[in-house]
Design a protein around this motif. Sequence first.
Motif, PDB file in Angstrom:
ATOM      1  N   SER A 179       0.784  -1.784  -0.075  1.00 24.00           N
ATOM      2  CA  SER A 179       0.233  -0.109  -0.318  1.00 24.00           C
ATOM      3  C   SER A 179       1.230   1.491  -0.094  1.00 24.00           C
ATOM      4  N   ILE A 180       0.045   2.464  -0.792  1.00 21.74           N
ATOM      5  CA  ILE A 180       0.891   4.009   0.191  1.00 21.74           C
ATOM      6  C   ILE A 180      -0.052   4.274   1.538  1.00 21.74           C
ATOM      7  N   ASN A 181       0.481   4.816   2.071  1.00 20.10           N
ATOM      8  CA  ASN A 181       0.214   5.709   3.174  1.00 20.10           C
ATOM      9  C   ASN A 181       0.118   7.444   2.989  1.00 20.10           C
ATOM     10  N   VAL A 182      -1.286   7.478   3.176  1.00 24.24           N
ATOM     11  CA  VAL A 182      -1.886   8.838   2.439  1.00 24.24           C
ATOM     12  C   VAL A 182      -2.119   9.831   3.960  1.00 24.24           C
ATOM     13  N   GLN A 183      -1.652  10.408   3.896  1.00 24.95           N
ATOM     14  CA  GLN A 183      -2.286  11.796   4.824  1.00 24.95           C
ATOM     15  C   GLN A 183      -3.094  12.644   4.704  1.00 24.95           C
ATOM     16  N   MET A 184      -4.081  13.063   5.505  1.00 28.22           N
ATOM     17  CA  MET A 184      -5.501  13.828   5.296  1.00 28.22           C
ATOM     18  C   MET A 184      -5.789  15.229   5.794  1.00 28.22           C
ATOM     19  N   VAL A 185      -5.679  16.007   5.781  1.00 28.13           N
ATOM     20  CA  VAL A 185      -6.525  16.868   7.341  1.00 28.13           C
ATOM     21  C   VAL A 185      -7.921  16.567   5.810  1.00 28.13           C
ATOM     22  N   CYS A 186      -9.555  17.097   7.309  1.00 25.58           N
ATOM     23  CA  CYS A 186     -10.433  17.614   6.726  1.00 25.58           C
ATOM     24  C   CYS A 186     -10.688  19.217   7.726  1.00 25.58           C
ATOM     25  N   ASN A 187     -12.060  19.141   7.008  1.00 24.14           N
ATOM     26  CA  ASN A 187     -12.928  19.863   7.509  1.00 24.14           C
ATOM     27  C   ASN A 187     -13.779  19.634   9.089  1.00 24.14           C
ATOM     28  N   ALA A 188     -14.778  20.090   9.102  1.00 26.22           N
ATOM     29  CA  ALA A 188     -15.743  19.281   9.715  1.00 26.22           C
ATOM     30  C   ALA A 188     -16.933  18.892   8.544  1.00 26.22           C
ATOM     31  N   ASP A 189     -17.039  20.162   7.208  1.00 22.81           N
ATOM     32  CA  ASP A 189     -17.972  19.010   6.009  1.00 22.81           C
ATOM     33  C   ASP A 189     -17.717  18.044   5.295  1.00 22.81           C
ATOM     34  N   CYS A 190     -16.238  17.881   6.456  1.00 23.56           N
ATOM     35  CA  CYS A 190     -15.473  16.232   5.651  1.00 23.56           C
ATOM     36  C   CYS A 190     -14.924  17.126   3.856  1.00 23.56           C
TER      37      CYS A 190
END
Length: 343
Positions: A179-190
């Motif tokens: 796999s590749i490990n993907v970092q994400m940041v989101c807000n309250a609205d996805c």
Amino acid sequence: MACPFLRDVVDEEALVLRRAFRRERVFRDRLDPLAFPDDHLYERYRFSADGIRYLCRLLGPRIKHRTARSHALSVEQMVCVALRFFASGAFLYSVGDAEQLNKATICRTIRSVCLAIKALADVFISFPGHRRLCDIKEEFYRIAGFPNVIGAVECTHIRIKAPSGAHEADFVNRKSFHSINVQMVCNADCVISNVVAKWPGSVHDSRIFRASEIYQCLSQGEFSGVLLGDRGYGCQPFLLTPFTDPQEAQQAYNHAHARTRARVEMTFGLLKARFHCLHKLRVSPVRACDITVACAVLHNVACLRKERAPRVPPAMDWDNPAIFPDDDSGRLLRDQYVLNYFS
């Protein structure tokens, strides 16, 4: 006895009425993917006709063929080919059969559209978001009363085929698949506000975060607010994690933290339900990273345009253990949160 050669008057009148009320048949152009209703388009492309037209206007200058030689695909056809692949995750020849194109054309088209979408990442993915900072914090606060939150951070694994070469083992994660490990940041609205897609599956979440640009910005105080992360991250003044063995007031903190941080897990669920290709990519790691970023951009476009959201299956718990200790100032800030807001 009635004559068999004479028609019944009643039957004649019924036939006339039937013809009068018969709905006129509509023959759609099968070469035009937008000639179908929105339900048909959502099922195959994850966008409505208006959404696909918007993407065509957006991507047209980057992907349009200069001439019509050799029956070159139109912008609409190119966009729909890529969207069908992203939405289905099928083999290229299956996408080609569905779109009545050969596999080589499908491959070139997907690559061209993918790179064009990725080039727009800075436009549609921006931290802390496209709204005012105070509005972002207010939306998070409404979830469970957790103050001063500007994002939820987490990593997700995108399964890929085993790559060739000396670094093949680097892509084997703790679940023993590539796999590749993907970092994400989101807000309250996805809506995704930050994405880092370049690390192999064996790299720990907290290492990816510490090497990211967003870590540098937050550690230097460029943004007023905190991120929420799970126990796999070390507690920092700008990244709050839950307590391992919470007391009474700390339990209220943990509960609000879990409900608020769940937005990033919901985002992963929406992203992978919308674009099934992210369940497994049969491409090289570099191309898998490009496709992941392109899907993140399309997810944000769909969210901002209020496109129909797919049904989300339950999230998988990876139980990620921490490898870096909590920072003393981070622990102090977390205790202040408990004292000021959850006691």
